[in-house]
Design an enzyme around this catalytic site. Sequence first.
Site, PDB file in Angstrom:
ATOM      1  N   ASN A   9       0.851  -1.187   0.000  1.00  0.00           N
ATOM      2  CA  ASN A   9       0.000   0.000   0.000  1.00  0.00           C
ATOM      3  C   ASN A   9       0.891   1.243   0.000  1.00  0.00           C
ATOM      4  O   ASN A   9       1.731   1.417   0.884  1.00  0.00           O
ATOM      5  CB  ASN A   9      -0.904  -0.017   1.236  1.00  0.00           C
ATOM      6  N   ASP A  11      -0.254   4.483  -0.059  1.00  0.00           N
ATOM      7  CA  ASP A  11      -0.999   5.688   0.311  1.00  0.00           C
ATOM      8  C   ASP A  11      -0.119   6.750   0.955  1.00  0.00           C
ATOM      9  O   ASP A  11      -0.272   7.952   0.696  1.00  0.00           O
ATOM     10  CB  ASP A  11      -2.120   5.338   1.300  1.00  0.00           C
ATOM     11  N   HIS A  12       0.802   6.310   1.819  1.00  0.00           N
ATOM     12  CA  HIS A  12       1.535   7.299   2.607  1.00  0.00           C
ATOM     13  C   HIS A  12       2.711   7.925   1.865  1.00  0.00           C
ATOM     14  O   HIS A  12       3.307   8.885   2.353  1.00  0.00           O
ATOM     15  CB  HIS A  12       1.927   6.709   3.959  1.00  0.00           C
ATOM     16  N   ARG A  20       3.048  18.935   1.669  1.00  0.00           N
ATOM     17  CA  ARG A  20       3.617  20.203   1.206  1.00  0.00           C
ATOM     18  C   ARG A  20       3.031  20.675  -0.121  1.00  0.00           C
ATOM     19  O   ARG A  20       3.480  21.672  -0.670  1.00  0.00           O
ATOM     20  CB  ARG A  20       5.148  20.063   1.076  1.00  0.00           C
ATOM     21  N   HIS A  45      -5.820   3.446  -1.584  1.00  0.00           N
ATOM     22  CA  HIS A  45      -7.158   3.745  -1.073  1.00  0.00           C
ATOM     23  C   HIS A  45      -7.537   5.138  -1.555  1.00  0.00           C
ATOM     24  O   HIS A  45      -6.968   6.127  -1.107  1.00  0.00           O
ATOM     25  CB  HIS A  45      -7.158   3.680   0.457  1.00  0.00           C
ATOM     26  N   ARG A  47      -9.789   7.704  -1.005  1.00  0.00           N
ATOM     27  CA  ARG A  47     -10.773   8.106  -0.001  1.00  0.00           C
ATOM     28  C   ARG A  47     -11.667   9.211  -0.551  1.00  0.00           C
ATOM     29  O   ARG A  47     -11.276   9.958  -1.454  1.00  0.00           O
ATOM     30  CB  ARG A  47     -10.072   8.569   1.271  1.00  0.00           C
ATOM     31  N   ARG A  51      -7.542  12.538   0.793  1.00  0.00           N
ATOM     32  CA  ARG A  51      -6.496  13.024   1.696  1.00  0.00           C
ATOM     33  C   ARG A  51      -5.101  12.573   1.293  1.00  0.00           C
ATOM     34  O   ARG A  51      -4.116  13.152   1.737  1.00  0.00           O
ATOM     35  CB  ARG A  51      -6.781  12.595   3.131  1.00  0.00           C
ATOM     36  N   HIS A  52      -5.003  11.505   0.506  1.00  0.00           N
ATOM     37  CA  HIS A  52      -3.674  11.106   0.025  1.00  0.00           C
ATOM     38  C   HIS A  52      -3.718  10.763  -1.465  1.00  0.00           C
ATOM     39  O   HIS A  52      -3.312  11.568  -2.286  1.00  0.00           O
ATOM     40  CB  HIS A  52      -3.061   9.979   0.878  1.00  0.00           C
ATOM     41  N   GLU A  72      -8.751   0.211  -2.975  1.00  0.00           N
ATOM     42  CA  GLU A  72      -9.611   0.229  -1.795  1.00  0.00           C
ATOM     43  C   GLU A  72     -10.549   1.423  -1.902  1.00  0.00           C
ATOM     44  O   GLU A  72     -10.121   2.523  -2.264  1.00  0.00           O
ATOM     45  CB  GLU A  72      -8.778   0.339  -0.518  1.00  0.00           C
ATOM     46  N   THR A 102      -7.383   6.282  10.117  1.00  0.00           N
ATOM     47  CA  THR A 102      -7.258   5.144   9.206  1.00  0.00           C
ATOM     48  C   THR A 102      -8.486   4.268   9.391  1.00  0.00           C
ATOM     49  O   THR A 102      -9.268   4.486  10.327  1.00  0.00           O
ATOM     50  CB  THR A 102      -5.963   4.354   9.481  1.00  0.00           C
ATOM     51  N   THR A 103      -8.689   3.306   8.517  1.00  0.00           N
ATOM     52  CA  THR A 103      -9.876   2.448   8.593  1.00  0.00           C
ATOM     53  C   THR A 103      -9.932   1.753   9.949  1.00  0.00           C
ATOM     54  O   THR A 103      -8.971   1.126  10.380  1.00  0.00           O
ATOM     55  CB  THR A 103      -9.850   1.407   7.460  1.00  0.00           C
ATOM     56  N   GLU A 153     -10.959  -9.738   2.853  1.00  0.00           N
ATOM     57  CA  GLU A 153      -9.720  -9.314   3.502  1.00  0.00           C
ATOM     58  C   GLU A 153     -10.019  -9.183   4.984  1.00  0.00           C
ATOM     59  O   GLU A 153     -10.849  -8.362   5.393  1.00  0.00           O
ATOM     60  CB  GLU A 153      -9.197  -7.989   2.943  1.00  0.00           C
ATOM     61  N   HIS A 193      -3.986  -4.639   7.801  1.00  0.00           N
ATOM     62  CA  HIS A 193      -4.212  -3.523   8.721  1.00  0.00           C
ATOM     63  C   HIS A 193      -3.338  -3.695   9.963  1.00  0.00           C
ATOM     64  O   HIS A 193      -3.520  -4.610  10.749  1.00  0.00           O
ATOM     65  CB  HIS A 193      -5.668  -3.365   9.150  1.00  0.00           C
ATOM     66  N   HIS A 216       1.765   1.083   5.905  1.00  0.00           N
ATOM     67  CA  HIS A 216       2.387   2.042   6.821  1.00  0.00           C
ATOM     68  C   HIS A 216       3.738   1.567   7.333  1.00  0.00           C
ATOM     69  O   HIS A 216       4.707   2.338   7.378  1.00  0.00           O
ATOM     70  CB  HIS A 216       1.443   2.321   7.995  1.00  0.00           C
TER      71      HIS A 216
END
Length: 243
Positions: A9, A11-12, A20, A45, A47, A51-52, A72, A102-103, A153, A193, A216
């Site tokens: 994943n 996302d981050h 920034r 994901h 969302r 947000r990401h 996702e 987070t979820t 999942e 997760h 993460h």
Amino acid sequence: MAELLLGVNIDHIATLRNARGTAYPDPVQAAFIAEQAGADGITVHLREDRRHITDRDVRILRQTLDTRMNLEMAVTEEMLAIAVETKPHFCCLVPEKRQEVTTEGGLDVAGQRDKMRDACKRLADAGIQVSLFIDADEEQIKAAAEVGAPFIEIHTGCYADAKTDAEQAQELARIAKAATFAASLGLKVNAGHGLTYHNVKAIAAIPEMHELNIGHAIIGRAVMTGLKDAVAEMKRLMLEARG
């Protein structure tokens, strides 16, 4: 024993970029590095609040990935339309609250069977494999099978957040039992997760596990060691758990 795959994943990577408002670091480049390091698929994901990961990220990743894309998303008309248009290889349907970091838990499939059945059919008709993100609960697993999802999942958050060894062992047993039950219904079983380099092996050792989706912990390790090494180390631990 099912073949064990790693979905990374990213996302981050997008979280860091968006902090920034820059064009870097690029999730597409991160996906390429993760694939080169052994990732079997890339998870993002999208969302509702963006947000990401962004819509643009999803489109470009779908066009450029060498492996498989797992999208996702919440079960909303907007997200279903995006998925049908983009056609990722997989969609994992998840619960979503705007205020959550987070979820926080699994879908209540049993409480909304018609909605889930319609979503699964719509995605399947578009050629997309569907997974439902659920807790390790037999009622939810039975409901997932009934609404036509080929994959589940299992939410591993309670296992990952366990405060004591005894509590963690109890959660692990619950996940293992759920995986066996799901497989008996013909479902393929993924999990994710909160999985880290310290707790992944016990989950990876569950024979029915098909794919682990981890983000993460890998991105956090990548800050220190680089993304290629971080992905490779997670994959090594998973396969080591399988002997």
